[in-house]
Design a protein around this motif. Structure first.
Motif, mmCIF file in Angstrom:
data_model
loop_
_atom_site.group_PDB
_atom_site.id
_atom_site.type_symbol
_atom_site.label_atom_id
_atom_site.label_comp_id
_atom_site.label_asym_id
_atom_site.label_seq_id
_atom_site.Cartn_x
_atom_site.Cartn_y
_atom_site.Cartn_z
ATOM 1 N N ARG A 1 26.579 60.912 26.946
ATOM 2 C CA ARG A 1 27.053 62.027 27.955
ATOM 3 C C ARG A 1 27.495 63.139 27.064
ATOM 4 O O ARG A 1 27.880 64.081 27.911
ATOM 5 C CB ARG A 1 27.721 61.445 29.300
ATOM 6 C CG ARG A 1 26.971 60.565 29.957
ATOM 7 C CD ARG A 1 27.640 59.959 31.100
ATOM 8 N NE ARG A 1 28.697 59.118 30.742
ATOM 9 C CZ ARG A 1 29.923 59.334 30.786
ATOM 10 N NH1 ARG A 1 30.352 60.471 31.452
ATOM 11 N NH2 ARG A 1 30.726 58.217 30.524
ATOM 12 N N SER A 2 28.115 62.995 25.732
ATOM 13 C CA SER A 2 28.717 64.363 25.334
ATOM 14 C C SER A 2 27.963 65.223 24.902
ATOM 15 O O SER A 2 26.647 64.743 24.270
ATOM 16 C CB SER A 2 29.623 63.529 24.250
ATOM 17 O OG SER A 2 30.454 62.659 24.556
ATOM 18 N N THR A 3 28.293 66.464 24.752
ATOM 19 C CA THR A 3 27.536 67.487 24.293
ATOM 20 C C THR A 3 27.247 67.623 22.873
ATOM 21 O O THR A 3 26.451 68.213 22.262
ATOM 22 C CB THR A 3 28.184 68.732 24.699
ATOM 23 O OG1 THR A 3 29.338 69.155 24.386
ATOM 24 C CG2 THR A 3 28.276 68.997 26.399
ATOM 25 N N LEU A 4 28.179 67.031 22.049
ATOM 26 C CA LEU A 4 28.148 66.897 20.757
ATOM 27 C C LEU A 4 27.993 68.374 20.182
ATOM 28 O O LEU A 4 27.092 68.471 19.136
ATOM 29 C CB LEU A 4 26.893 66.048 20.108
ATOM 30 C CG LEU A 4 26.937 64.714 20.689
ATOM 31 C CD1 LEU A 4 25.496 64.028 20.363
ATOM 32 C CD2 LEU A 4 28.261 63.779 20.058
ATOM 33 N N ARG A 5 28.748 69.151 20.572
ATOM 34 C CA ARG A 5 28.756 70.470 19.907
ATOM 35 C C ARG A 5 30.079 70.688 19.163
ATOM 36 O O ARG A 5 31.144 70.240 19.335
ATOM 37 C CB ARG A 5 29.050 71.339 21.198
ATOM 38 C CG ARG A 5 28.976 72.890 21.163
ATOM 39 C CD ARG A 5 29.242 73.973 22.274
ATOM 40 N NE ARG A 5 28.379 73.493 23.260
ATOM 41 C CZ ARG A 5 28.488 73.208 24.263
ATOM 42 N NH1 ARG A 5 29.896 72.798 24.626
ATOM 43 N NH2 ARG A 5 27.797 72.894 25.290
ATOM 44 N N ILE B 1 39.892 67.393 24.033
ATOM 45 C CA ILE B 1 39.315 67.435 22.883
ATOM 46 C C ILE B 1 38.259 66.370 23.193
ATOM 47 O O ILE B 1 38.493 65.226 23.829
ATOM 48 C CB ILE B 1 39.941 67.190 21.916
ATOM 49 C CG1 ILE B 1 41.026 68.346 21.458
ATOM 50 C CG2 ILE B 1 39.189 66.938 20.298
ATOM 51 C CD1 ILE B 1 40.189 69.665 20.930
ATOM 52 N N PRO B 2 36.985 66.578 22.795
ATOM 53 C CA PRO B 2 36.067 65.550 23.140
ATOM 54 C C PRO B 2 36.436 64.158 22.164
ATOM 55 O O PRO B 2 37.037 64.377 21.154
ATOM 56 C CB PRO B 2 34.555 66.054 22.405
ATOM 57 C CG PRO B 2 34.862 67.314 22.443
ATOM 58 C CD PRO B 2 36.402 67.768 22.392
ATOM 59 N N CYS B 3 36.096 63.069 22.676
ATOM 60 C CA CYS B 3 36.494 61.858 21.925
ATOM 61 C C CYS B 3 35.771 61.529 20.781
ATOM 62 O O CYS B 3 36.110 61.220 19.896
ATOM 63 C CB CYS B 3 36.174 60.492 22.883
ATOM 64 S SG CYS B 3 37.301 60.487 24.285
ATOM 65 N N TYR B 4 34.384 62.283 20.788
ATOM 66 C CA TYR B 4 33.669 61.870 19.474
ATOM 67 C C TYR B 4 33.955 62.394 18.309
ATOM 68 O O TYR B 4 33.918 61.947 17.087
ATOM 69 C CB TYR B 4 32.198 62.031 19.597
ATOM 70 C CG TYR B 4 31.894 63.677 19.770
ATOM 71 C CD1 TYR B 4 31.782 64.515 18.778
ATOM 72 C CD2 TYR B 4 31.815 64.250 21.120
ATOM 73 C CE1 TYR B 4 31.527 65.692 18.873
ATOM 74 C CE2 TYR B 4 31.739 65.580 21.301
ATOM 75 C CZ TYR B 4 31.596 66.510 19.888
ATOM 76 O OH TYR B 4 31.237 67.743 20.177
ATOM 77 N N CYS B 5 35.015 63.660 18.506
ATOM 78 C CA CYS B 5 35.331 64.154 17.164
ATOM 79 C C CYS B 5 36.885 64.248 16.881
ATOM 80 O O CYS B 5 37.254 64.872 15.868
ATOM 81 C CB CYS B 5 34.677 65.640 17.269
ATOM 82 S SG CYS B 5 35.526 66.623 18.542
ATOM 83 N N SER B 6 37.540 63.456 17.767
ATOM 84 C CA SER B 6 38.918 63.216 17.339
ATOM 85 C C SER B 6 39.381 61.955 16.797
ATOM 86 O O SER B 6 38.621 61.055 17.292
ATOM 87 C CB SER B 6 39.820 63.632 18.788
ATOM 88 O OG SER B 6 39.556 62.774 19.623
ATOM 89 N N ASP C 1 26.498 64.004 14.143
ATOM 90 C CA ASP C 1 25.412 63.012 13.962
ATOM 91 C C ASP C 1 25.903 61.598 14.794
ATOM 92 O O ASP C 1 26.813 61.014 14.373
ATOM 93 C CB ASP C 1 25.175 62.770 12.583
ATOM 94 C CG ASP C 1 23.948 61.884 12.342
ATOM 95 O OD1 ASP C 1 23.930 60.543 12.595
ATOM 96 O OD2 ASP C 1 23.094 62.272 11.671
ATOM 97 N N VAL C 2 25.164 61.335 15.762
ATOM 98 C CA VAL C 2 25.551 60.000 16.607
ATOM 99 C C VAL C 2 25.713 58.750 15.478
ATOM 100 O O VAL C 2 26.687 57.991 15.685
ATOM 101 C CB VAL C 2 24.585 59.777 17.659
ATOM 102 C CG1 VAL C 2 24.851 58.340 18.439
ATOM 103 C CG2 VAL C 2 24.661 60.845 18.742
ATOM 104 N N ALA C 3 24.869 58.569 14.757
ATOM 105 C CA ALA C 3 24.601 57.277 14.024
ATOM 106 C C ALA C 3 26.190 57.442 12.961
ATOM 107 O O ALA C 3 26.848 56.435 12.688
ATOM 108 C CB ALA C 3 23.458 57.085 12.996
ATOM 109 N N VAL C 4 26.524 58.652 12.384
ATOM 110 C CA VAL C 4 27.711 58.733 11.626
ATOM 111 C C VAL C 4 28.985 58.577 12.321
ATOM 112 O O VAL C 4 29.896 57.730 12.057
ATOM 113 C CB VAL C 4 27.727 59.999 10.939
ATOM 114 C CG1 VAL C 4 29.239 60.123 10.018
ATOM 115 C CG2 VAL C 4 26.594 60.259 10.032
#
Length: 248
Positions: free
Chosen positions: A155-159, A129-134, A168-171
């Protein structure tokens, strides 16, 4: 070395789509010509790392891969140390408890214990799982220098995985900052609809994040406030008990 890389690429391609894949599918996914794909596939079938699909059609990952999974898990000192602690935690919490390992842009679930009927994929080790959403990934990033966090997000796809996944990167950065202050991160339906999860980073002897502990439940049974109040102290305590003394 090129042959080894091609063989590993072929194994990785088998996870790209559900179901059995044909030689044409594998050639397209790996970028190899059909002849090379056929030779590589034949060798990996002989070794047991690839098997024929249902009715002998197409190819799927082979059972031999599970041997290598066992090798990794049985040699990982953190997982060995964590097993009794997480078993006790799951018994006390009465909700699903997971251990994930930090791997650059992602976390990989290496230990999962459920108590109730769960979505099939939420019970399997090896899921990435991507780090940004877990919750665990954000908890891990909260212990990294800001430059490293920025690099991971760049470098993350942010999908999105679900309609609720925050991209949203800021959030995301604000939520990481909140995790830095509170010692836990929260994810609401970002990887599985209806799920709430708290995550705490597990730090090594150099105080660097190497893994995360998660407790996950259902929003049909808990409010956000009651879940956080009940489980974050348990998660923080268990993560601290597992931290330190284990080389990365």
């Amino acid at each position: 070395m090129q042959s080894l890389a091609k063989g590993i690429g072929l194994l990785e391609a088998l996870g790209a789509r559900p179901g059995a894949l044909s030689l044409t599918d594998l050639a397209d996914l790996t970028g190899m010509d059909r002849s090379t794909t056929q030779r590589m596939t034949h060798t990996l079938v002989q070794l047991g790392y690839i098997e024929k699909g249902a009715n002998g059609r197409g190819f799927v990952p082979g059972r031999k891969i599970l041997d290598r999974t066992f090798d990794y898990l049985s040699h990982n000192l953190l997982i060995e140390r964590a097993s009794p602690i997480l078993t006790d935690l799951q018994r006390e919490a009465g909700e699903r408890v997971d251990l994930s390992l930090f791997d650059d842009l992602s976390i990989i679930y290496a230990w999962r214990r459920q108590t109730k009927r769960q979505t099939f994929f939420a019970t399997l080790v090896g899921r990435r799982i991507p780090c940004y959403c877990s919750s665990g990934g954000r908890a891990i990033m909260s212990h990294l220098p800001q430059q490293r966090v920025d690099d991971i997000l760049a470098r993350s796809t942010l999908r999105p995985i679900t309609p609720k996944t925050e991209t949203d990167v800021a959030v995301i950065k604000r939520r990481i900052a909140q995790a830095r202050e509170s010692n836990y991160a929260l994810a609401l339906e970002e990887t599985l609809l209806g799920e709430i999860a708290v995550g705490c980073a597990i730090l090594d002897h150099d105080r660097q994040p190497m893994a995360a502990l998660h407790i996950a439940g259902s929003l049909s049974e808990w409010t956000v406030e009651s879940f956080v109040q009940r489980f974050t102290p348990l998660a923080i305590e268990a993560a601290r008990a597992l931290g330190g003394g284990i080389p990365r």
